[in-house]
Design an enzyme around this catalytic site. Sequence first.
Site, mmCIF file in Angstrom:
data_model
loop_
_atom_site.group_PDB
_atom_site.id
_atom_site.type_symbol
_atom_site.label_atom_id
_atom_site.label_comp_id
_atom_site.label_asym_id
_atom_site.label_seq_id
_atom_site.Cartn_x
_atom_site.Cartn_y
_atom_site.Cartn_z
ATOM 1 N N ASP A 1 0.316 -1.496 12.269
ATOM 2 C CA ASP A 1 0.753 -2.054 10.988
ATOM 3 C C ASP A 1 1.113 -3.527 11.177
ATOM 4 O O ASP A 1 2.116 -3.863 11.819
ATOM 5 C CB ASP A 1 1.963 -1.265 10.469
ATOM 6 C CG ASP A 1 2.309 -1.652 9.039
ATOM 7 O OD1 ASP A 1 2.529 -2.857 8.780
ATOM 8 O OD2 ASP A 1 2.339 -0.776 8.172
ATOM 9 N N ARG B 1 0.835 -1.195 0.000
ATOM 10 C CA ARG B 1 0.000 0.000 0.000
ATOM 11 C C ARG B 1 0.871 1.247 0.000
ATOM 12 O O ARG B 1 1.796 1.354 0.795
ATOM 13 C CB ARG B 1 -0.831 -0.008 1.296
ATOM 14 C CG ARG B 1 -2.287 0.117 1.084
ATOM 15 C CD ARG B 1 -3.082 -0.036 2.336
ATOM 16 N NE ARG B 1 -2.707 0.757 3.478
ATOM 17 C CZ ARG B 1 -3.574 1.284 4.338
ATOM 18 N NH1 ARG B 1 -4.872 1.103 4.137
ATOM 19 N NH2 ARG B 1 -3.176 1.938 5.392
HETATM 20 C C1 PRP Z 1 -1.367 -4.102 4.694
HETATM 21 C C2 PRP Z 1 -2.221 -5.317 4.995
HETATM 22 C C3 PRP Z 1 -3.066 -5.436 3.763
HETATM 23 C C4 PRP Z 1 -3.296 -3.991 3.385
HETATM 24 C C5 PRP Z 1 -4.672 -3.594 3.844
HETATM 25 O O1 PRP Z 1 -0.294 -4.432 3.887
HETATM 26 O O2 PRP Z 1 -1.472 -6.457 5.294
HETATM 27 O O3 PRP Z 1 -2.437 -6.143 2.701
HETATM 28 O O4 PRP Z 1 -2.292 -3.217 4.060
HETATM 29 O O5 PRP Z 1 -4.976 -2.305 3.442
HETATM 30 P P1 PRP Z 1 -6.091 -1.989 2.356
HETATM 31 O O6 PRP Z 1 -7.280 -2.827 2.703
HETATM 32 O O7 PRP Z 1 -6.341 -0.504 2.557
HETATM 33 O O8 PRP Z 1 -5.540 -2.272 1.005
HETATM 34 P P2 PRP Z 1 0.839 -3.380 3.443
HETATM 35 O O9 PRP Z 1 0.480 -2.780 2.135
HETATM 36 O O10 PRP Z 1 1.094 -2.426 4.558
HETATM 37 O O11 PRP Z 1 2.097 -4.301 3.174
HETATM 38 P P3 PRP Z 1 2.902 -5.298 4.139
HETATM 39 O O12 PRP Z 1 2.020 -6.491 4.370
HETATM 40 O O13 PRP Z 1 4.114 -5.606 3.340
HETATM 41 O O14 PRP Z 1 3.215 -4.567 5.412
HETATM 42 N N1 URA Z 2 -2.582 -2.201 7.066
HETATM 43 C C1 URA Z 2 -2.217 -2.496 8.339
HETATM 44 O O1 URA Z 2 -1.243 -3.232 8.564
HETATM 45 N N2 URA Z 2 -2.951 -1.984 9.333
HETATM 46 C C2 URA Z 2 -4.020 -1.196 9.136
HETATM 47 O O2 URA Z 2 -4.657 -0.763 10.110
HETATM 48 C C3 URA Z 2 -4.378 -0.900 7.806
HETATM 49 C C4 URA Z 2 -3.640 -1.423 6.779
#
Ligand code: PRP
Ligand code: URA
Length: 206
Positions: free
Chosen positions: A197, A101
């Site tokens: 996160d 994201r």
């Molecule tokens: C986080 C989470 C989801 C996403 C959710 O991943 O694990 O994949 O955000 O957010 P959304 O519903 O608004 O799309 P992130 O993109 O932070 O990557 P990561 O798992 O590598 O930390």
């Molecule tokens: N991704 C995360 O890891 N946490 C949140 O709350 C939203 C998106």
Amino acid sequence: MFFELDHPCVKAKLTILRDRATGPKQFRECVGEIACLVACEALRTLELEDVEVVTPMATTRGWRIRNEVVIVPILRAGLGMLEGILRLVPNAKVGFVGLERDHLTAEPREYYCKLPEATADSVAVVVDPMLATGGSLAATIDVLKRNGFTWIVVVTVLASPEGKRAIAEKHPDVRVYTGCLDAGLNAEKYIVPGLGDAGDRLFGTL
Ligand code: PRP
Ligand code: URA
């Protein structure tokens, strides 16, 4: 369709996850355990075929799962749920979709995709702890559908009402199972009260 698990074990483990003092080891353990509990419900509709089993006492009827289960963790945070779900379906195949994201726009960017071939019996189980805006999950479901998967279920730890609505609009045929539906998103599109996160807490990259 959206299902929130109402289970005391999930509630107690979620409280540990939400606690900002919880470190990566316990965080990873609880994510895996919640994944297993929520997946139990998500996989209830798997199909069985009969087998014969010989016990020390008699020959009797048994069952094995007929579907080809394909677990699809969304990288990175979905990896934290993989082992917990493989305990339920140890013969499952595993595919990967890598999405990140954008910190400013919250839009997902795809950086990796490796999926097994879809068959008529395939059930894709998408796993990601967080359903926030729904952008990452909707993009993953798009990828799965483009690759021929038609039976898709989702297992998450937390979800927001915004994410729930987004998936219901874009993919009404997909069943989403979550450990808890939280209050909503903040201005940065993080789930509140949430757990922060998930990827950073799982992998210690805070
Ligand atoms: C986080 C989470 C989801 C996403 C959710 O991943 O694990 O994949 O955000 O957010 P959304 O519903 O608004 O799309 P992130 O993109 O932070 O990557 P990561 O798992 O590598 O930390
Ligand atoms: N991704 C995360 O890891 N946490 C949140 O709350 C939203 C998106």
